[in-house]
Scaffold this active site. Structure first.
Site, PDB file in Angstrom:
ATOM      1  CG  HIS A 152     -19.562 -14.373 -16.304  1.00  0.00           C
ATOM      2  ND1 HIS A 152     -19.096 -15.480 -15.640  1.00  0.00           N
ATOM      3  CD2 HIS A 152     -18.612 -13.419 -16.159  1.00  0.00           C
ATOM      4  CE1 HIS A 152     -17.907 -15.193 -15.106  1.00  0.00           C
ATOM      5  NE2 HIS A 152     -17.591 -13.955 -15.409  1.00  0.00           N
ATOM      6  CG  ASP A 229     -25.171 -12.745 -13.484  1.00  0.00           C
ATOM      7  OD1 ASP A 229     -24.858 -11.905 -12.619  1.00  0.00           O
ATOM      8  OD2 ASP A 229     -24.340 -13.287 -14.232  1.00  0.00           O
ATOM      9  CD  GLN A 232     -20.259  -6.650 -14.495  1.00  0.00           C
ATOM     10  OE1 GLN A 232     -20.049  -5.461 -14.288  1.00  0.00           O
ATOM     11  NE2 GLN A 232     -19.320  -7.571 -14.340  1.00  0.00           N
TER      12      GLN A 232
END
Lengths: 435, 150
Positions: A152, A229, A232
């Site tokens: 992202h 990260d 999600q």
């Protein structure tokens, strides 16, 4: 907490391994329990454009269960006060509630210590904190920061800025046509110049679940720390930071049934202790004179200013909710939804799925020949269906697959197969209107 | 349903499928790229000026049905028009897609552009319809860098 009990009763279930009929029954019962959870989300009852809402934009943000909404309201109605400084009743109550959330997050992630849980605004701020604080002390000229081709923008740009400032280089792990990390290439990119690996646990644009545990071990074999990260991942699977053995883990509450504007950076004590503060001001200090400031201990060293207390308390309620429901059953159910949707969309002429990794979360990114995703989004919206269209803040992923944008349906456990049927009918209508 | 039909009028669908003046112009006197970073729409508009007159106009690129049809209709309407005419049409078009254009006389003046009236019901799509016009505007102004909706 007034949620319906949805325990899977896995432990209580008889040995069903050699009784397929009963195993199937058990699965159906657990799926039925998952379906009941839908009623915990008041927004899902509303209509959009005269049609029942079909919310398939969960990768952007999840809906919130009533318990989260109630906890936030209750805080403002009954406990609102500033934390960490008052001796009065309300301040103590608020401090207790807010710090209680830190313990909940610690248990959610299975972190070793409370002090390793730092409250931030969200995933983006968590990554910026590490890029700024860890990056600026440990990355120098000629060094390398390693990310993947499916990141992202929030896990690209902070590192890019750092590299520009330091004369370091941003290196990118390639992905294959399915949207999976090329592990052999990754191994080659781990060099003595690599100072940190920053990697998404689950891709927002493709749905790929990366083999992060293996990748952390590979980096550690070279003595390189890893940031994951988890934006999600946390809403869809059990995350254990000690099992993954990662050095930093970040996520946002709002994608995991909590409020916007609050999230978590987990970091191992050894690294956090050595890092300078990110922002400065109140709460992050022990003592201040005009000559010298002594910084506070972890985690407060990284929490300058009055935080998002109400948001934090909402996040705590969201974690309670996640704990009460059974994440493993939910994940299975979401997988069932993804499989069903993947099979059904094959009916649509000219539709191509972008992201076909073998390990995949409930994200269905797709393009239709000759029809721009934006037009798909508008026609679906007219049917009350919310999907995301565009580059999903992952332009390099779009470039990798040679598309300007995709349409993305992303599911949560409160979605249903019936909603996927409505979605399919609407995709047929897209072809009718624009085909 | 009717709002959606108003948005995707036949004129728009036709221009999307078979865009007019969809080509690179070799002898352009000006060209400029325009893009919408939010959705990835990306066009290059070419113009060949003859004094004050737009002698030729064309475009290339990719984007949604609304932006592509808008570029196509714009190019077919502006060929042979003066800069002053183009400015006026741009003003009217902007008024149309933001819902600010009301009078019958104004609608009359729009001609084929009136097909974009439905866009005003879809705030998220106003930028799609306007992108080609903003890009052309910048090209005529002699702007040299790419322009963006954001």
């Amino acid at each position: 907490m007034h949620t319906t009990t949805v325990h899977s009763n896995k432990a209580d279930a008889p040995n069903v391994a050699n009784q397929p009929g009963q195993a199937n029954q058990d699965l159906l019962e657990r799926f039925e329990a998952v379906r009941l959870c839908r009623h915990h989300f008041p927004l899902l009852r509303r209509r959009v454009n005269g049609k029942p809402l079909v919310y398939f934009d969960n990768a952007a943000t999840s809906q919130k269960p009533q318990v989260v909404i109630d906890a936030t309201i209750r805080y403002y109605e009954e406990e609102n006060s500033n934390i960490h400084r008052g001796v009065h009743y309300l301040s103590e109550r608020a401090t207790q509630a807010y710090e209680g959330v830190r313990v909940k997050v610690q248990h959610l992630l299975n972190a070793a210590h409370q002090r390793e849980i730092i409250f931030v605004r969200g995933t983006t701020e968590g990554i910026n904190l590490v890029a700024y604080s860890y990056g600026r002390t440990c990355v120098g000229a000629g060094d390398e920061v390693l990310i993947s081709a499916m990141e992202h923008h929030s896990n690209i740009v902070p590192w890019q800025i750092l590299c520009e400032e330091k004369g370091a280089n941003l290196r990118v792990i390639p992905i294959n046509d399915r949207g999976e990390i090329e592990l052999a290439e990754y191994e080659k990119l781990l060099t003595p110049r690599t100072k940190i690996v920053a990697l998404t646990h689950v891709s927002n644009a493709l749905g790929t679940i990366n083999p992060v545990k293996t990748m952390v071990a590979m980096a550690h074999a070279h003595g390189i720390p890893v940031l994951l990260d988890g934006a999600q991942a946390v809403p869809h699977m059990k995350v254990d930071v000690r099992d993954l053995d990662c050095d930093f883990y970040v996520f946002s509450a709002h994608k995991a049934f909590g409020p916007t504007g609050v999230g978590v950076l987990y970091g191992v004590t050894k690294l956090l202790d050595a890092m300078p503060p990110y922002q400065s001001g109140g709460d992050m200090i022990k003592s201040v004179t005009f000559e010298k400031t002594v910084y506070n201990d972890l985690p407060y060293k990284f929490e300058a200013g009055t935080p998002n207390i109400g948001g934090g308390i909402g996040m705590g309620a969201a974690i309670d909710y996640i704990n009460e429901i059974d994440l493993a059953s939910l994940a299975e159910f979401e997988h069932e939804l993804l499989d069903y949707a993947t099979k059904r969309v094959a009916e649509i002429p000219g539709l191509r799925i972008i992201g076909t990794a073998r390990e995949k979360a409930a994200v269905l990114s797709f393009v239709i020949d000759g029809i721009h995703p934006h037009d798909i989004g508008t026609i679906l919206d007219d049917e009350g269906i919310a999907i995301r269209t565009g580059h999903h803040c992952a332009q390099p992923v779009m470039q990798r697959f040679g598309v300007p944008a995709t349409a993305r349906a992303s599911f949560a456990f409160y979605n249903t197969k019936e909603e996927i049927d409505v979605f399919l009918a609407a995709l047929h209508r897209v072809r009718e209107v624009l085909g | 349903m009717s709002a959606l039909r108003d948005l995707y009028q036949q004129v728009i669908l036709d221009h999307n499928r078979n865009p007019k003046n969809f080509r690179v112009m070799q002898n352009a006197t000006g060209s400029i790229e325009g893009y919408n970073p939010l959705c990835g729409d990306h066009y290059t508009i070419y113009v060949r000026m003859d004094g004050d007159v737009i002698a030729d106009i064309s475009f290339t690129g990719a984007g949604c049905a609304i932006s592509k049809a808008s570029a196509s209709v714009m190019s077919s309407m502006l060929k042979g028009k003066t800069l002053g005419d183009a400015e006026g049409m741009f003003r009217d078009f902007r008024g149309l897609v933001t819902g600010a254009l009301a009078s019958e006389e104004e609608m009359e003046r729009l001609g084929k552009l009136a097909a974009f009236a439905g866009v005003s019901e879809f705030p998220a799509r106003v930028k799609c319809a306007s992108l080609p016009w903003h890009t052309l505007h910048a090209a005529l102004d002699g702007t040299s860098h790419a322009i963006s909706t954001e």
